[in-house]
Design an enzyme around this catalytic site. Structure first.
Site, short mmCIF file in Angstrom:
data_model
loop_
_atom_site.label_atom_id
_atom_site.label_comp_id
_atom_site.label_asym_id
_atom_site.label_seq_id
_atom_site.Cartn_x
_atom_site.Cartn_y
_atom_site.Cartn_z
N ARG A 69 -0.12 4.98 -9.16
CA ARG A 69 -0.01 6.16 -9.92
C ARG A 69 -0.92 6.03 -11.25
O ARG A 69 -1.23 4.89 -11.63
CB ARG A 69 1.60 5.81 -10.61
CG ARG A 69 2.73 6.63 -9.63
CD ARG A 69 4.04 6.42 -10.15
NE ARG A 69 4.21 5.25 -10.55
CZ ARG A 69 4.37 4.65 -11.79
NH1 ARG A 69 3.87 5.22 -12.83
NH2 ARG A 69 4.77 3.35 -12.19
N TYR A 122 -2.05 9.44 -3.50
CA TYR A 122 -1.13 8.25 -3.59
C TYR A 122 0.19 8.95 -3.57
O TYR A 122 0.38 9.73 -4.45
CB TYR A 122 -1.67 7.32 -4.67
CG TYR A 122 -0.56 6.37 -4.77
CD1 TYR A 122 -0.45 5.15 -3.88
CD2 TYR A 122 0.55 6.32 -5.84
CE1 TYR A 122 0.50 4.18 -4.14
CE2 TYR A 122 1.34 5.47 -6.13
CZ TYR A 122 1.40 4.49 -5.19
OH TYR A 122 2.53 3.43 -5.34
N LYS A 178 8.60 10.90 -7.85
CA LYS A 178 8.73 10.69 -9.35
C LYS A 178 8.54 12.01 -10.02
O LYS A 178 9.22 11.82 -11.15
CB LYS A 178 7.54 9.79 -9.57
CG LYS A 178 7.33 8.47 -8.76
CD LYS A 178 8.75 7.62 -8.90
CE LYS A 178 8.49 6.07 -8.51
NZ LYS A 178 9.53 5.24 -8.72
N HIS A 189 15.38 5.64 -12.75
CA HIS A 189 14.54 4.80 -11.94
C HIS A 189 15.61 3.48 -11.50
O HIS A 189 15.44 2.48 -12.01
CB HIS A 189 13.55 4.44 -12.76
CG HIS A 189 12.42 3.82 -11.90
ND1 HIS A 189 11.56 2.97 -12.52
CD2 HIS A 189 12.12 3.93 -10.56
CE1 HIS A 189 10.71 2.65 -11.52
NE2 HIS A 189 10.92 3.17 -10.20
N SER A 249 8.70 -0.49 -12.13
CA SER A 249 8.06 -0.67 -10.76
C SER A 249 7.37 -1.99 -10.38
O SER A 249 6.90 -2.77 -11.21
CB SER A 249 6.63 0.37 -10.91
OG SER A 249 7.03 1.55 -10.97
N CYS A 299 9.43 -4.54 -9.70
CA CYS A 299 10.20 -5.86 -10.48
C CYS A 299 11.16 -6.09 -9.80
O CYS A 299 12.01 -6.58 -10.16
CB CYS A 299 10.08 -5.41 -11.94
SG CYS A 299 9.06 -5.34 -12.62
N ASP A 348 15.37 3.39 -5.27
CA ASP A 348 14.12 3.64 -6.44
C ASP A 348 14.84 4.61 -7.37
O ASP A 348 14.36 4.42 -8.52
CB ASP A 348 13.22 4.10 -5.58
CG ASP A 348 11.84 4.23 -6.55
OD1 ASP A 348 11.64 3.04 -7.32
OD2 ASP A 348 11.21 5.28 -6.94
N ARG A 365 1.65 -0.23 0.38
CA ARG A 365 3.36 0.36 0.66
C ARG A 365 3.60 0.79 2.04
O ARG A 365 2.89 1.00 2.85
CB ARG A 365 3.44 1.51 -0.14
CG ARG A 365 3.31 1.55 -1.58
CD ARG A 365 4.70 1.41 -2.57
NE ARG A 365 4.23 0.89 -3.89
CZ ARG A 365 5.17 0.91 -4.77
NH1 ARG A 365 6.60 1.33 -4.60
NH2 ARG A 365 5.23 0.44 -6.09
P1 GTP Z 1 8.86 0.17 -7.23
O1 GTP Z 1 9.05 0.45 -5.58
O2 GTP Z 1 7.42 0.35 -7.44
O3 GTP Z 1 9.64 1.13 -8.09
O4 GTP Z 1 9.10 -1.25 -7.37
P2 GTP Z 1 10.40 -2.27 -7.03
O5 GTP Z 1 11.15 -2.36 -8.35
O6 GTP Z 1 11.21 -1.69 -5.85
O7 GTP Z 1 10.06 -3.61 -6.58
P3 GTP Z 1 10.01 -4.62 -5.30
O8 GTP Z 1 11.29 -4.97 -4.96
O9 GTP Z 1 9.25 -4.08 -4.41
O10 GTP Z 1 9.58 -5.93 -5.94
C1 GTP Z 1 8.00 -6.21 -5.88
C2 GTP Z 1 7.68 -7.45 -6.40
O11 GTP Z 1 8.55 -8.27 -7.14
C3 GTP Z 1 7.40 -8.38 -5.08
O12 GTP Z 1 6.12 -8.96 -5.57
C4 GTP Z 1 8.59 -9.31 -5.18
O13 GTP Z 1 7.86 -10.54 -4.29
C5 GTP Z 1 8.86 -9.69 -6.56
N1 GTP Z 1 10.36 -9.86 -6.49
C6 GTP Z 1 11.29 -9.22 -6.17
N2 GTP Z 1 12.52 -9.81 -6.43
C7 GTP Z 1 12.28 -10.90 -7.13
C8 GTP Z 1 12.88 -12.05 -7.56
O14 GTP Z 1 14.34 -12.05 -7.61
N3 GTP Z 1 12.32 -13.04 -8.09
C9 GTP Z 1 10.93 -13.37 -8.08
N4 GTP Z 1 10.31 -14.41 -8.48
N5 GTP Z 1 10.07 -11.98 -7.59
C10 GTP Z 1 10.79 -10.95 -6.96
MN MN Z 2 10.65 0.04 -4.63
MN MN Z 3 9.74 3.17 -8.37
#
Ligand code: GTP
Ligand code: MN
Ligand code: MN
Length: 607
Positions: free
Chosen positions: A80, A220, A229, A249, A271, A273, A296, A389
């Protein structure tokens, strides 16, 4: 109605408003032909075949990933673009201090210049879609026009699209969000195409009063799949403000305890996280079950019983690939294993499958990386872009809860906020009430990730994980959160918690193992909702003693857990000026009760 008849089209709509908009766009962008999408399996084959012929897609080995495709973007078009994203409200003030703004007329003039002839030599696709359920009381329609077959393929996965949607739009002469997208790469006669057309000039623009989206220059996902979004968060947040509901979100999950009692939790993390991970987490505590409703976006409305009900408006998962593996998110792996997916900016294996960092412990001996170069485990570069992705149908998710199909959604018992913070923020903190929870959300902070262009690892405020997605003045958005409780019965609302899986020890290691172990925090949250375990009052909210968290079989010492939960007065003393500065940005749109919350926090910390 005029221009469209001069371009060959497979369909003419009987709905004059829609047909004339399509005609206007065609007159401006001058495509070679117009194709209205029907969302059929045959259309999917045609579109993906076209993408394979153009070199955009590489078909994966059918035995590894049936009906699936690898795709590498232009290396400049990978995330983004927040600095190119605009909220073009009539009044600048309504965009607030966190959004880019330009006067709607100026933006339209500028973008009409960019759109002028931008689809020459290309097919213009018209994608009727609905965010949420087609059978809901007020289906939330959109129509995306795009010159990108990649967008058509991705939208087919991510949203409910096609003929049945178009039929309903036409037969009810429904309102829809017109969403125009072009990658901005006209083709002259005989000019060779490139696998990923895009333009260095990019604009991602929302017109909140008109409820219209114009996007240019990028294909993207977050910039180009306009139902996601742009509509389901930015435009929908404005609709929610006006109509008394919320577009957030947030993931949505269903949690069942060993006795079979069901609870529903929504969680807003910025994002990259951990939303997709938590939405399909495999609990490590025996007898507990997590099922997925959304990963999401949550649309949250007050139900007839006064509770907050959440639906997932999407139809697919658009997940961060790196870090997704059998150890961390096996359910995502099971989802993509069924195929019917698009993988963008990951690495390609020699046997026609995909790989990325974190999928398996041992990387394959040889890969083609996302830039098309040979890659071996000795390479000093990552094989996959950090924001690569997978795009996959949510119906393939083995943990999908049946409630996903309920247009009324699920009643929330708890809302979590969370960010990526090395320090300061405890593993879990409970808000005293809705206003305090709104304060927690409004002051949420996180280190930036690769999901947006720009520096990574910088702490910034990301209110409710919505900083890039609030379609109006963020101060008014906080006010809307406060008003939701004021205008309804707060006692029926979910409890709010703030979590941080990312706190570090002195050596830089994570204090909390995260992933499946996060189920222990989900259990604690529900135990609190049911009043089963205690939490201590601290200056920042209610924090559990280590004894309130189920640590059976957990490989974390009591000291480590205590460290993860610690409220550090010095760290908070450093945090407060940042919160103060953040609130000052908003001037008089910031609800006064949030200043009161900050004053209370200061006083309790003795500062
Ligand atoms: P968007 O789809 O961009 O909105 O992001 P999202 O919030 O869905 O993020 P996602 O679940 O894909 O997590 C992305 C990153 O966070 C990856 O690198 C994971 O390995 C890391 N991650 C997720 N859960 C944990 C956790 O509990 N602990 C740690 N240390 N890392 C985590
Ligand atoms: Mn996600
Ligand atoms: Mn997102």
């Amino acid at each position: 109605m005029s221009a469209v008849t001069t371009v060959q089209s497979n369909y003419l709509s009987t709905y004059a408003k829609l047909q004339s908009w399509v005609g206007e766009v065609a007159a401006l962008t001058r495509p070679a032909e117009i194709h209205w999408c029907e969302g059929t399996p045959e259309e999917w084959v045609r579109i993906t075949d076209t993408l394979v012929e153009n070199g955009t897609f590489t078909r994966l080995n059918d035995e590894k990933k049936p009906n699936s495709f690898y795709c590498a973007s232009d290396p400049t078009d990978v995330a983004r673009v927040e600095d190119r994203t605009f909220i073009c409200s009539v009044d600048e003030k309504d965009a607030g201090p966190t959004n880019n703004w330009m006067a709607p007329d100026d933006m339209k003039e500028l973008m009409r210049g960019l759109y002028d002839g931008c689809m020459q030599g290309r097919t213009m696709y018209v994608i009727p879609f609905v965010m949420g359920h087609l059978e809901s009381d007020h289906p939330m329609f959109g129509v995306e026009i795009t010159d990108s077959a990649y967008v058509v393929a991705s939208m087919t996965v991510m949203a409910r699209i096609g003929k049945d949607v178009l039929d309903k739009i036409e037969s009810t002469e429904a309102d829809y969000v017109p969403a125009l997208h072009s990658f901005g790469a006209p083709l002259a006669d005989g000019q060779a195409d490139v696998p990923w057309p895009c333009n260095d000039t990019k604009y991602i623009v929302q017109f909140p009063e008109e409820r219209t989206i114009w996007s240019y220059g990028s294909s993207y996902g977050g910039n180009a799949l306009l139902g996601k979004k742009c509509y389901a968060l930015r435009i929908a947040s404005v609709m929610g403000r006006d109509e008394g509901w919320m577009a957030e979100h947030m993931l949505i999950l269903k949690l069942t305890n060993p006795e079979g009692v069901v609870k529903y939790i929504a969680a807003g993390f910025p994002s990259a996280c951990g939303k997709t991970n938590l939405a399909m987490v495999e609990p490590t505590i025996p007898g507990w079950k997590v099922e997925t409703i959304g990963d999401d976006i949550a649309w949250i409305r007050v139900g007839a019983d006064g509770r907050l009900y959440a639906v997932n408006p999407e139809f697919g998962l658009f997940g961060v690939a790196p870090g997704t593996g059998w150890d961390t998110n096996s359910n995502a792996m099971r989802t993509i294993a069924q195929g019917n997916s698009v993988f963008t900016n990951v690495a390609l294996t020699d046997d026609g499958d995909v790989w990325w960092e974190g999928m398996t412990d041992e990387p394959p001996a040889h890969l083609t990386d996302w830039k098309g170069n040979d890659w071996t485990p000795d390479s000093d570069q990552l094989s996959s872009h950090a924001n690569s992705r997978f795009c996959t149908p949510i119906k393939q998710c083995p943990t999908l809860a049946p409630e996903y199909d309920d247009p009324n959604g699920v009643p929330l018992d708890a809302i979590l906020f969370g960010g990526r913070r090395k320090t300061t923020i405890p593993l879990v903190t409970e808000a005293r009430d809705w206003t305090h929870g709104t304060f927690m959300g409004a002051t949420l902070s996180s280190e930036t990730t690769a999901a947006a262009t720009g520096a990574v690892g910088v702490v910034r405020r990301d209110p409710m994980a919505m900083l890039p997605f609030i379609g109006y003045d963020a101060g008014d958005y906080f006010g809307h959160w406060i008003n939701m409780a004021k205008n309804n019965d707060e006692s029926k609302f979910p409890k709010i918690f703030y979590v941080n899986w990312f706190r570090r020890d002195e050596d830089g290691g994570f204090l909390w193992p995260g992933f499946g172990e996060n189920s222990r925090i989900l259990k604690y949250v529900i135990d609190r909702v049911e009043g089963k375990v205690e939490a201590h009052e601290t200056p920042i909210g209610l924090v559990p003693p280590t004894s309130s968290i189920d640590t059976d079989g957990l490989d974390v010492t009591d000291e480590q857990l205590a460290e993860a939960l610690r409220v550090d007065a010095d760290e908070w003393a450093a945090e407060l000026p940042q919160i103060n500065e953040w609130f000052e940005k908003f001037g008089d749109t910031l609800p006064a009760v949030l200043w009161t919350e900050l004053d209370g926090l200061k006083a309790r910390l003795g500062l």
